[in-house]
Design a protein around this motif. Structure first.
Motif, PDB file in Angstrom:
ATOM      1  N   GLY A 215     -21.183  39.222  20.819  1.00 40.65           N
ATOM      2  CA  GLY A 215     -21.842  40.495  20.579  1.00 40.65           C
ATOM      3  C   GLY A 215     -21.767  40.866  19.122  1.00 40.65           C
ATOM      4  N   PRO A 216     -22.639  41.761  18.669  1.00 43.45           N
ATOM      5  CA  PRO A 216     -22.725  42.079  17.241  1.00 43.45           C
ATOM      6  C   PRO A 216     -21.538  42.886  16.731  1.00 43.45           C
ATOM      7  CG  PRO A 216     -24.171  43.500  18.491  1.00 43.45           C
ATOM      8  CD  PRO A 216     -23.631  42.494  19.461  1.00 43.45           C
ATOM      9  N   VAL A 217     -21.338  42.805  15.429  1.00 42.47           N
ATOM     10  CA  VAL A 217     -20.311  43.595  14.745  1.00 42.47           C
ATOM     11  C   VAL A 217     -20.998  44.398  13.648  1.00 42.47           C
ATOM     12  CG1 VAL A 217     -18.203  43.553  13.364  1.00 42.47           C
ATOM     13  CG2 VAL A 217     -18.501  41.921  15.256  1.00 42.47           C
ATOM     14  N   PHE A 218     -20.802  45.709  13.664  1.00 41.65           N
ATOM     15  CA  PHE A 218     -21.423  46.626  12.714  1.00 41.65           C
ATOM     16  C   PHE A 218     -20.309  47.241  11.871  1.00 41.65           C
ATOM     17  CE2 PHE A 218     -23.099  50.649  11.235  1.00 41.65           C
ATOM     18  CZ  PHE A 218     -24.449  50.412  11.017  1.00 41.65           C
ATOM     19  N   ILE A 219     -20.338  47.000  10.555  1.00 45.22           N
ATOM     20  CA  ILE A 219     -19.309  47.520   9.647  1.00 45.22           C
ATOM     21  C   ILE A 219     -20.013  48.366   8.595  1.00 45.22           C
ATOM     22  CG2 ILE A 219     -17.448  46.933   8.059  1.00 45.22           C
ATOM     23  CD1 ILE A 219     -17.076  44.331   9.603  1.00 45.22           C
ATOM     24  N   ASN A 220     -19.735  49.656   8.608  1.00 49.97           N
ATOM     25  CA  ASN A 220     -20.512  50.616   7.828  1.00 49.97           C
ATOM     26  C   ASN A 220     -19.977  50.777   6.405  1.00 49.97           C
ATOM     27  OD1 ASN A 220     -22.578  52.476   7.396  1.00 49.97           O
ATOM     28  ND2 ASN A 220     -22.177  53.597   9.267  1.00 49.97           N
ATOM     29  N   ALA A 221     -20.607  51.672   5.666  1.00 49.70           N
ATOM     30  CA  ALA A 221     -20.341  51.869   4.245  1.00 49.70           C
ATOM     31  C   ALA A 221     -18.875  52.175   3.972  1.00 49.70           C
ATOM     32  CB  ALA A 221     -21.212  53.010   3.713  1.00 49.70           C
ATOM     33  N   ASP A 222     -18.349  51.587   2.892  1.00 49.91           N
ATOM     34  CA  ASP A 222     -17.001  51.861   2.390  1.00 49.91           C
ATOM     35  C   ASP A 222     -15.895  51.481   3.362  1.00 49.91           C
ATOM     36  OD1 ASP A 222     -17.969  52.954  -0.060  1.00 49.91           O
ATOM     37  OD2 ASP A 222     -18.427  54.820   0.997  1.00 49.91           O
ATOM     38  N   ALA A 223     -16.230  50.759   4.431  1.00 54.58           N
ATOM     39  CA  ALA A 223     -15.194  50.276   5.340  1.00 54.58           C
ATOM     40  C   ALA A 223     -14.443  49.126   4.681  1.00 54.58           C
ATOM     41  CB  ALA A 223     -15.808  49.831   6.666  1.00 54.58           C
ATOM     42  N   LEU A 224     -13.185  48.962   5.084  1.00 50.05           N
ATOM     43  CA  LEU A 224     -12.337  47.922   4.510  1.00 50.05           C
ATOM     44  C   LEU A 224     -11.600  47.212   5.632  1.00 50.05           C
ATOM     45  CD1 LEU A 224     -10.990  46.501   2.102  1.00 50.05           C
ATOM     46  CD2 LEU A 224      -9.378  48.425   1.973  1.00 50.05           C
ATOM     47  N   VAL A 225     -11.808  45.898   5.727  1.00 49.32           N
ATOM     48  CA  VAL A 225     -11.099  45.073   6.709  1.00 49.32           C
ATOM     49  C   VAL A 225     -10.027  44.301   5.953  1.00 49.32           C
ATOM     50  CG1 VAL A 225     -11.287  43.260   8.449  1.00 49.32           C
ATOM     51  CG2 VAL A 225     -13.160  44.906   8.149  1.00 49.32           C
ATOM     52  N   TYR A 226      -8.777  44.606   6.234  1.00 44.82           N
ATOM     53  CA  TYR A 226      -7.649  44.052   5.490  1.00 44.82           C
ATOM     54  C   TYR A 226      -7.390  42.587   5.870  1.00 44.82           C
ATOM     55  CZ  TYR A 226      -6.087  48.456   3.387  1.00 44.82           C
ATOM     56  OH  TYR A 226      -5.989  49.584   2.622  1.00 44.82           O
ATOM     57  N   PRO A 227      -6.515  41.920   5.098  1.00 44.26           N
ATOM     58  CA  PRO A 227      -6.246  40.496   5.359  1.00 44.26           C
ATOM     59  C   PRO A 227      -5.746  40.218   6.780  1.00 44.26           C
ATOM     60  CG  PRO A 227      -5.374  41.104   3.217  1.00 44.26           C
ATOM     61  CD  PRO A 227      -5.820  42.380   3.871  1.00 44.26           C
ATOM     62  N   ASN A 228      -6.252  39.108   7.317  1.00 44.60           N
ATOM     63  CA  ASN A 228      -5.807  38.551   8.604  1.00 44.60           C
ATOM     64  C   ASN A 228      -6.139  39.425   9.807  1.00 44.60           C
ATOM     65  OD1 ASN A 228      -4.675  36.333   7.217  1.00 44.60           O
ATOM     66  ND2 ASN A 228      -2.809  37.510   6.830  1.00 44.60           N
ATOM     67  N   ALA A 229      -6.975  40.425   9.627  1.00 40.72           N
ATOM     68  CA  ALA A 229      -7.465  41.181  10.787  1.00 40.72           C
ATOM     69  C   ALA A 229      -8.504  40.336  11.527  1.00 40.72           C
ATOM     70  CB  ALA A 229      -8.073  42.503  10.349  1.00 40.72           C
ATOM     71  N   VAL A 230      -8.580  40.553  12.846  1.00 42.91           N
ATOM     72  CA  VAL A 230      -9.548  39.833  13.681  1.00 42.91           C
ATOM     73  C   VAL A 230     -10.396  40.853  14.431  1.00 42.91           C
ATOM     74  CG1 VAL A 230      -9.883  38.224  15.600  1.00 42.91           C
ATOM     75  CG2 VAL A 230      -8.028  37.851  13.960  1.00 42.91           C
ATOM     76  N   ILE A 231     -11.715  40.710  14.342  1.00 41.35           N
ATOM     77  CA  ILE A 231     -12.648  41.591  15.046  1.00 41.35           C
ATOM     78  C   ILE A 231     -13.562  40.729  15.894  1.00 41.35           C
ATOM     79  CG2 ILE A 231     -14.532  43.248  14.787  1.00 41.35           C
ATOM     80  CD1 ILE A 231     -13.298  44.104  12.120  1.00 41.35           C
ATOM     81  N   GLU A 232     -13.590  41.006  17.207  1.00 38.15           N
ATOM     82  CA  GLU A 232     -14.430  40.263  18.148  1.00 38.15           C
ATOM     83  C   GLU A 232     -15.477  41.196  18.735  1.00 38.15           C
ATOM     84  OE1 GLU A 232     -11.874  38.584  21.089  1.00 38.15           O
ATOM     85  OE2 GLU A 232     -10.896  37.198  19.683  1.00 38.15           O
ATOM     86  N   GLY A 233     -16.753  40.953  18.427  1.00 35.83           N
ATOM     87  CA  GLY A 233     -17.819  41.849  18.868  1.00 35.83           C
ATOM     88  C   GLY A 233     -18.055  41.825  20.363  1.00 35.83           C
ATOM     89  N   PRO A 234     -18.770  42.844  20.876  1.00 38.40           N
ATOM     90  CA  PRO A 234     -19.406  43.924  20.122  1.00 38.40           C
ATOM     91  C   PRO A 234     -18.393  44.969  19.624  1.00 38.40           C
ATOM     92  CG  PRO A 234     -20.455  43.616  22.287  1.00 38.40           C
ATOM     93  CD  PRO A 234     -19.163  42.872  22.300  1.00 38.40           C
ATOM     94  N   VAL A 235     -18.500  45.312  18.345  1.00 44.47           N
ATOM     95  CA  VAL A 235     -17.593  46.277  17.724  1.00 44.47           C
ATOM     96  C   VAL A 235     -18.368  47.048  16.663  1.00 44.47           C
ATOM     97  CG1 VAL A 235     -15.650  46.488  16.099  1.00 44.47           C
ATOM     98  CG2 VAL A 235     -15.389  45.103  18.149  1.00 44.47           C
ATOM     99  N   CYS A 236     -18.022  48.336  16.504  1.00 39.03           N
ATOM    100  CA  CYS A 236     -18.546  49.171  15.419  1.00 39.03           C
ATOM    101  C   CYS A 236     -17.378  49.734  14.627  1.00 39.03           C
ATOM    102  CB  CYS A 236     -19.399  50.307  15.974  1.00 39.03           C
ATOM    103  SG  CYS A 236     -19.801  51.582  14.752  1.00 39.03           S
ATOM    104  N   ILE A 237     -17.398  49.546  13.318  1.00 37.65           N
ATOM    105  CA  ILE A 237     -16.399  50.112  12.417  1.00 37.65           C
ATOM    106  C   ILE A 237     -17.119  51.126  11.528  1.00 37.65           C
ATOM    107  CG2 ILE A 237     -14.701  49.645  10.620  1.00 37.65           C
ATOM    108  CD1 ILE A 237     -14.002  48.389  13.342  1.00 37.65           C
TER     109      ILE A 237
END
Length: 423
Positions: A215-237
């Motif tokens: 599923g899709p992953v949506f990461i919006n303006a000025d968001a920050l994903v730090y080192p070694n984080a894992v995101i499995e879609g569908p997800v909205c940040i």
């Protein structure tokens, strides 16, 4: 022609979130329910209908929109509980001739109204709208989804992230090769990049994994994903949100703007300005705004017998019919470190939960304590804390918001009294 998003008599099925917002301001997917309706009918004038005590607050937050006021001689009323699909306008045609009531079974989805019927509705807009307000209008059955309880939003969230994602890409003309627009460190891993949207001001740091296989992953303006984080879609940040190092964000998660999230999160909706940045598991939860989840706070979202979860709604126990259902927590509430919640726990507005063991499964608004004892959280102290919290985000609590805070305290007095709390 105007569009009026309205609240019906079932708004209280979404307690405690609806204490400070109309049903259509709840999130499901990338957007709120109201944003989905506005997307379906671009260019049309939208007005809001809500309960009387919320009118000033909603007007303050939305100064360009009318609240409980219709000016035109034709209006399309749309239920605030509707989970509007991108093609809603082709199902409910705003330019169709004549008045019409659109139902899904016995639930109002929408109603196009004019003439004397509309004049009567204009007078009654400070009250909740019921099906009787549309007596005598020709009826048409439509297949449009709506939420009956808050867990309907939780369990629809993954699907709605996908719907909102591809609608957003179409509206803004972002093709599959134009969606990753931000700063991605060379050691980060993006899987199925065509299903990932990264705003040009967002950043992905070393070692992070963004997996859009399911599923899709949506990461919006000025968001920050730090080192070694894992995101499995569908997800909205959401905009300005930080996903902390080694976080595991699983399918079906929406995180609103200006949040900090960490630990494990699955199938949950987190409203703007909320922090759950430490280790601990959150699953199939709906969390309000200005909430702080202490380190190693965990909620169960699955019973040991794998049965359906029962939950208290508006003072009555309801079988949700869901195997997975975790924590529902209202605005401005907080947990201490190592707090534990059972499946289907409801925590009200501005409660402070701490101590060992599992607290009760229904915690009213303005509660202070945990499994060993619980009492009323003094309104003046809770307001003082809330003002400190919002100041950390360079915000202030206006006089209108303070009045709403005090109104919620009064509205929830009976809940606390029923459970033996003082005042």
């Amino acid at each position: 022609m105007q569009i009026c998003l309205f609240e019906d008599i079932y708004y209280d099925h979404f307690e405690p979130m609806i204490l400070t917002r109309p049903t259509y301001n709840l999130f499901c997917g990338i957007h709120t329910l109201r944003d989905k309706v506005k997307r379906a009918y671009p260019g049309y004038d939208v007005v809001f209908h809500t309960r009387g005590y919320l009118k000033s607050f909603i007007g303050l937050k939305n100064p360009v929109f009318k609240v409980n006021e219709i000016e035109h001689d034709e209006c399309l009323f749309i239920n605030g509980r509707v989970i509007a699909p991108p093609d809603l306008a082709s199902i409910i045609k705003i330019d169709a001739p004549g008045d019409r009531l659109y139902l899904n079974g016995e639930t109002i989805i929408a109603a196009k109204v004019s003439g004397k019927k509309l004049e009567n509705l204009k007078i009654a807009l400070d009250d909740l709208i019921t099906i009787s307000n549309f007596d005598g209008i020709p009826v048409e059955q439509v297949e449009v989804k709506y939420a009956t309880y808050i867990w309907d939003l939780i369990h629809s969230n993954a699907r709605e992230i996908s719907n909102d994602f591809y609608a957003y890409m179409d509206i803004h003309g972002f093709g599959p090769k134009e969606r990753v627009r931000g700063n991605v460190h060379e050691s980060a891993v993006l899987i199925e990049k065509e299903n990932i949207y990264l705003h040009e001001t967002a950043r992905i740091m070393p070692g992070a994994v963004i997996d859009a296989t399911n599923g899709p992953v949506f990461i919006n303006a000025d968001a920050l994903v730090y080192p070694n984080a894992v995101i499995e879609g569908p997800v909205c940040i959401g905009r300005g949100t930080k996903v902390k190092p080694a976080a595991a964000i699983y399918s079906g998660v929406t995180v609103g703007k200006v949040c900090k999230v960490g630990g494990e999160i699955e199938g949950s909706i987190i409203s703007p300005y909320t922090n759950k940045q430490h280790s601990g598991f959150m699953g199939h939860a709906y969390i309000g705004s200005w909430v702080n989840i202490g380190a190693d706070t965990n909620n169960s979202d699955l019973k040991n017998n794998y049965g359906t979860v029962k939950i208290t709604v508006n003072g009555e126990q309801v079988d949700s019919g869901q195997q997975f259902l975790g924590l529902i927590m209202g605005d401005h509430s907080k947990t201490a470190i190592n707090t534990m919640f059972n499946t289907g726990t409801v925590v009200g507005f501005s409660s402070n939960i701490f101590g060992p063991g599992f607290p009760m499964k229904y915690i009213p608004s303005f509660a202070w304590g945990g499994a060993d004892m619980m009492t009323t959280y003094d309104i003046e102290k809770s307001l003082e804390t809330a003002k400190r919290v919002v100041q950390r985000r360079d915000r202030t609590i206006s006089e209108t918001e303070e009045q709403l805070f005090r109104k919620v305290f009064d509205l929830t007095h009976k809940q606390r009294r029923k459970m033996g709390f003082p005042y």
